[in-house]
Motif scaffolding. Structure first.
Motif, PDB file in Angstrom:
ATOM      1  N   TRP A 147       1.044   7.032   8.084  1.00 26.86           N
ATOM      2  CA  TRP A 147       0.117   5.958   7.698  1.00 26.86           C
ATOM      3  C   TRP A 147      -0.635   6.313   6.406  1.00 26.86           C
ATOM      4  O   TRP A 147      -1.871   6.364   6.365  1.00 26.86           O
ATOM      5  CB  TRP A 147      -0.881   5.693   8.821  1.00 26.86           C
ATOM      6  CG  TRP A 147      -0.311   5.133  10.081  1.00 26.86           C
ATOM      7  CD1 TRP A 147       0.968   5.218  10.526  1.00 26.86           C
ATOM      8  CD2 TRP A 147      -1.023   4.394  11.092  1.00 26.86           C
ATOM      9  NE1 TRP A 147       1.091   4.589  11.739  1.00 26.86           N
ATOM     10  CE2 TRP A 147      -0.109   4.082  12.108  1.00 26.86           C
ATOM     11  CE3 TRP A 147      -2.342   3.981  11.233  1.00 26.86           C
ATOM     12  CZ2 TRP A 147      -0.480   3.355  13.250  1.00 26.86           C
ATOM     13  CZ3 TRP A 147      -2.715   3.272  12.371  1.00 26.86           C
ATOM     14  CH2 TRP A 147      -1.794   2.958  13.362  1.00 26.86           C
ATOM     15  N   VAL A 148       0.133   6.590   5.356  1.00 24.87           N
ATOM     16  CA  VAL A 148      -0.452   7.067   4.095  1.00 24.87           C
ATOM     17  C   VAL A 148      -1.206   5.930   3.382  1.00 24.87           C
ATOM     18  O   VAL A 148      -0.653   4.843   3.185  1.00 24.87           O
ATOM     19  CB  VAL A 148       0.663   7.629   3.185  1.00 24.87           C
ATOM     20  CG1 VAL A 148       0.127   7.971   1.804  1.00 24.87           C
ATOM     21  CG2 VAL A 148       1.286   8.872   3.834  1.00 24.87           C
ATOM     22  N   VAL A 149      -2.439   6.181   3.058  1.00 27.62           N
ATOM     23  CA  VAL A 149      -3.272   5.197   2.352  1.00 27.62           C
ATOM     24  C   VAL A 149      -4.093   5.910   1.274  1.00 27.62           C
ATOM     25  O   VAL A 149      -4.321   7.111   1.351  1.00 27.62           O
ATOM     26  CB  VAL A 149      -4.235   4.437   3.315  1.00 27.62           C
ATOM     27  CG1 VAL A 149      -3.480   3.483   4.208  1.00 27.62           C
ATOM     28  CG2 VAL A 149      -5.055   5.403   4.147  1.00 27.62           C
ATOM     29  N   GLY A 150      -4.509   5.149   0.279  1.00 28.98           N
ATOM     30  CA  GLY A 150      -5.296   5.751  -0.796  1.00 28.98           C
ATOM     31  C   GLY A 150      -5.721   4.681  -1.774  1.00 28.98           C
ATOM     32  O   GLY A 150      -5.630   3.492  -1.487  1.00 28.98           O
ATOM     33  N   ALA A 151      -6.134   5.126  -2.932  1.00 30.40           N
ATOM     34  CA  ALA A 151      -6.668   4.179  -3.916  1.00 30.40           C
ATOM     35  C   ALA A 151      -5.563   3.618  -4.818  1.00 30.40           C
ATOM     36  O   ALA A 151      -5.796   2.652  -5.530  1.00 30.40           O
ATOM     37  CB  ALA A 151      -7.732   4.869  -4.763  1.00 30.40           C
ATOM     38  N   HIS A 152      -4.362   4.211  -4.787  1.00 29.60           N
ATOM     39  CA  HIS A 152      -3.314   3.809  -5.728  1.00 29.60           C
ATOM     40  C   HIS A 152      -2.138   3.179  -4.986  1.00 29.60           C
ATOM     41  O   HIS A 152      -1.896   3.489  -3.831  1.00 29.60           O
ATOM     42  CB  HIS A 152      -2.824   5.025  -6.516  1.00 29.60           C
ATOM     43  CG  HIS A 152      -3.944   5.798  -7.140  1.00 29.60           C
ATOM     44  ND1 HIS A 152      -4.601   5.377  -8.263  1.00 29.60           N
ATOM     45  CD2 HIS A 152      -4.555   6.940  -6.748  1.00 29.60           C
ATOM     46  CE1 HIS A 152      -5.563   6.229  -8.553  1.00 29.60           C
ATOM     47  NE2 HIS A 152      -5.556   7.189  -7.638  1.00 29.60           N
ATOM     48  N   GLY A 153      -1.402   2.323  -5.715  1.00 34.61           N
ATOM     49  CA  GLY A 153      -0.194   1.735  -5.140  1.00 34.61           C
ATOM     50  C   GLY A 153      -0.512   0.736  -4.045  1.00 34.61           C
ATOM     51  O   GLY A 153      -1.665   0.359  -3.823  1.00 34.61           O
TER      52      GLY A 153
END
Ligand SMILES: NC(=O)c1ccc[n+]([C@@H]2O[C@H](COP(=O)([O-])OP(=O)(O)OC[C@H]3O[C@@H](n4cnc5c(N)ncnc54)[C@H](OP(=O)(O)O)[C@@H]3O)[C@@H](O)[C@H]2O)c1
Length: 286
Positions: A147-153
């Motif tokens: 469940w990879v999340v972040g500010a990019h993409g």
């Protein structure tokens, strides 16, 4: 250290390149144009030129639903491409840190998955990522995350915030559970493992298991919105159903890191607030 990072333009890769450079590493991050994973010669040339000590292999064909119909492409990138990376790494004496996935499991185990649990991928994406793991040598590490999340993409935090701006009520599934994992946190851990090897399979996620429904509520709460706007649905109620099956239980126990006395990633809620703030700031500027 000299690091070569694949997938540097992706959501994880963008933070990984920044975190590794900030830590003082000498980072080469060839784009997919400069180094197409499907072409062994191109991979070998780029790796030979950079002569890295460690390759952090974060690139993959990650469009889980498209993998179901574009099987050859998924195999070429996720399996063949990983083979090319490992072969090139051996030729320069580098170790590989391969970013893998919770989708190697079928999701039927009631408890959190250990690194030693049997795999049984249900999707083409999961199968090809697992076959990528099998290309690694004994000195390499498969870092399974979820469940990879972040500010990019493109990722779920962005999707939830966008939907919240468009609809009074949102629906998210309450029968799939996992550990949301923030790219900046995972990037720190990957840099740690680059410097201090832990060969084999390693589960690395933020802590705090939730369903997507609960995660969407947490995102709205962090954005200062009413979390009650999110309603639970079941996977069976999704229309249209998604082509690739998702594991019901994606919760990865970070046992290998814990047992080796390595740093664990913190609770996802600690990282959620700052990312939501950044994304809301970007929305205001648009
Ligand atoms: N997203 C998740 O929830 C999740 C969960 C568990 C594990 N993972 C794993 O974590 C890693 C990073 O995921 P992510 O979400 O950051 O991925 P992402 O945003 O989709 O980025 C994928 C990266 O792979 C590159 N790439 C794709 N095909 C390539 C090719 N043929 N040759 C060279 N590079 C190629 C892309 O480059 P271009 O942009 O130039 O195409 C991009 O930089 C992946 O290995 C993925 O399997 C992800």
């Amino acid at each position: 250290m000299r690091l070569l990072i694949t997938g540097g333009s992706g959501q994880l890769g963008t933070d990984l390149v920044a975190v590794a450079r900030a830590a003082g590493h000498d980072v080469t991050a060839p784009s997919s144009d400069e180094m197409d994973l499907r072409q062994g010669d191109a991979v070998l040339a780029a790796v030979s030129a950079a002569a890295p000590e460690v390759i952090v292999h974060a690139a993959a064909f990650t469009a889980v639903d498209r993998c179901e119909t574009e099987v050859e492409l998924a195999e070429a990138i996720n399996v063949g491409g990983t083979g090319h990376i490992v072969d090139a790494a051996r030729s320069v004496g580098a170790r590989v840190l391969y970013v893998s996935t919770d989708y190697v499991f079928d999701g039927t185990k009631p408890e959190a998955y250990l690194e030693t649990d049997p795999t049984n991928p249900k999707s083409v994406y999961g199968r090809t990522k697992l076959e990528g793991e099998s290309r690694l040598g004994p000195e390499d590490t498969a870092v399974r995350t979820s469940w990879v999340v972040g500010a990019h993409g493109n990722n779920m935090v962005k999707t939830i915030l966008r939907l919240a701006g468009q609809h009074p009520e949102l629906s998210f599934v309450s029968d799939q559970r996992g550990h949301p994992t923030f790219t900046a946190d995972l990037a720190q851990l990957l840099c740690h493992l680059a410097a201090d090897p832990l060969p084999g399979v390693v589960h690395a996620t933020n802590q705090g298991a939730v369903s997507w429904f609960e995660f969407a509520q947490a995102v709205l709460e962090a954005a200062g919105e009413d979390p009650q706007r999110v309603k639970p649905v079941t996977t069976a109620e999704l229309t249209p159903p998604r082509p690739a099956p998702r594991p019901e239980n994606s919760v990865l126990d970070n046992a290998a890191l814990r047992n080796a006395g390595r740093p664990l990633l913190g609770d996802f809620r600690e990282s959620l607030g700052p990312v939501v703030k950044t994304l809301l700031g970007e929305q205001c500027q648009e």
